[in-house]
Write an enzyme that holds these catalytic residues in place. Structure first.
Site, PDB file in Angstrom:
ATOM      1  N   PRO A   2      94.191 137.540  52.272  1.00 52.81           N
ATOM      2  CA  PRO A   2      94.921 136.143  52.597  1.00 52.81           C
ATOM      3  C   PRO A   2      93.768 135.210  53.255  1.00 52.81           C
ATOM      4  O   PRO A   2      93.090 135.739  54.077  1.00 52.81           O
ATOM      5  CB  PRO A   2      95.981 136.521  53.467  1.00 52.81           C
ATOM      6  N   GLU A   3      93.962 133.749  52.966  1.00 49.51           N
ATOM      7  CA  GLU A   3      92.927 132.852  53.816  1.00 49.51           C
ATOM      8  C   GLU A   3      93.695 132.271  54.862  1.00 49.51           C
ATOM      9  O   GLU A   3      94.969 132.390  55.105  1.00 49.51           O
ATOM     10  CB  GLU A   3      92.706 131.538  52.328  1.00 49.51           C
ATOM     11  N   LYS A  52      91.522 134.231  60.166  1.00 49.06           N
ATOM     12  CA  LYS A  52      92.426 135.316  59.414  1.00 49.06           C
ATOM     13  C   LYS A  52      92.974 136.330  60.414  1.00 49.06           C
ATOM     14  O   LYS A  52      93.629 137.370  59.943  1.00 49.06           O
ATOM     15  CB  LYS A  52      91.533 136.032  58.253  1.00 49.06           C
ATOM     16  N   ARG A 259      81.781 138.224  47.091  1.00 48.48           N
ATOM     17  CA  ARG A 259      82.867 137.872  46.417  1.00 48.48           C
ATOM     18  C   ARG A 259      82.530 137.209  45.109  1.00 48.48           C
ATOM     19  O   ARG A 259      81.422 136.679  44.955  1.00 48.48           O
ATOM     20  CB  ARG A 259      83.705 136.955  47.083  1.00 48.48           C
TER      21      ARG A 259
END
Length: 270
Positions: A2-3, A52, A259
């Site tokens: 999650p951001e 986060k 990523r």
């Protein structure tokens, strides 16, 4: 993972459901049992979010529950009465009106105020924290030979930005993701920071990421809406090999900072 907008939304949701009331705290899985016993019956006093990292406050003498969801953590809310928990629930918080189940987090720990401060100190500024601005991040970005795309994902530089926001904000400003941080000029960084503040606040409000400008929505462009389990309308994220909404060039992807990066080689030449 999650951001940052998701974590800030979770902070608001916890406060809305439990703030100011005594709560039951348990650990059906058992890995948080000792700490849960210390918190059980306490008043849920406050929340905090930085990047986060989520912090749930139960009073100065008790400390904070520090949660980092990581890749697999999930939070689920429901109305009371809570159903019997499964043995995968690391933490359950329950009141007379609601409950929360936490499963699979990277971190779920009871920490002290100094330990919480140490976490804040190692993180960069967060676009969603009102007291933060982009100055500290700019000081690091403007001296770095690292690519701006990698810097945006470095939580020590700027906290809360993940793969979606980094790809989208760079597209929105026409910036080549492989440019070195030191090659950005101040006005470009100021525009990136201001845009992240606006986009991530919108993400908190809507609980999803939308990054396309009004003139580029499906309705405005007479194109099909995006169908993706991440939701939201975007320019380049997870659109590899599809045509760019603005110039029709094929969107590219490549690994960067562990990523997959997405960008348009025509629109992002700066």
């Amino acid at each position: 993972m999650p951001e940052g907008h998701t974590i800030h939304r979770l902070a608001e949701d916890h406060l809305d459901r439990f703030g100011g009331g005594a709560v039951r705290v348990t650990s059906p899985q058992g890995k948080f049992s000792d700490s849960a016993a210390l918190l059980d019956g306490r008043v849920f006093e406050s929340v905090d979010a930085h990047g986060k990292h989520l912090f749930l406050g139960f009073g100065e003498d008790t400390g904070w529950v520090h949660i980092h969801l990581g890749l697999f953590g999930k939070v689920a809310f429901g109305d009371a009465p809570a159903p019997p928990p499964t043995d995968t629930v690391r933490l359950r918080i329950a009141s007379g009106t609601a409950y929360m189940d936490l499963r699979g987090p990277t971190t779920c720990a009871l920490i002290t105020e100094p330990e919480k401060r140490a976490i804040h100190d190692r993180l960069g500024p967060d676009p969603l924290r009102p007291a933060d601005d982009g100055e500290k991040a700019w000081a690091r970005v403007s001296r770095s030979r690292t690519t701006v795309a990698a810097l945006l994902m470095d939580q020590k530089v700027i906290a809360g930005v993940g793969n979606v926001y980094r790809a989208e904000v760079l597209f929105r400003h026409g910036i080549d993701p492989y440019r070195a941080g030191k090659d950005l000029v101040r006005r470009e960084w100021d525009a990136i920071w201001a845009d992240l503040v606006a986009l991530m606040r919108e993400g908190v409000r809507n609980n999803r990421i939308d990054t396309v400008r009004p003139e580029h929505t499906p309705e405005a462009m007479n194109r099909p809406p995006r169908v993706d389990d991440h939701g939201g309308e975007v320019y380049v994220y997870r659109r590899a090999q599809l045509p760019c909404h603005l110039c029709a060039t094929e969107i590219r992807t490549a690994p960067l900072a562990a990523r997959n990066l997405f960008w348009c080689p025509t629109c992002q030449r700066n």
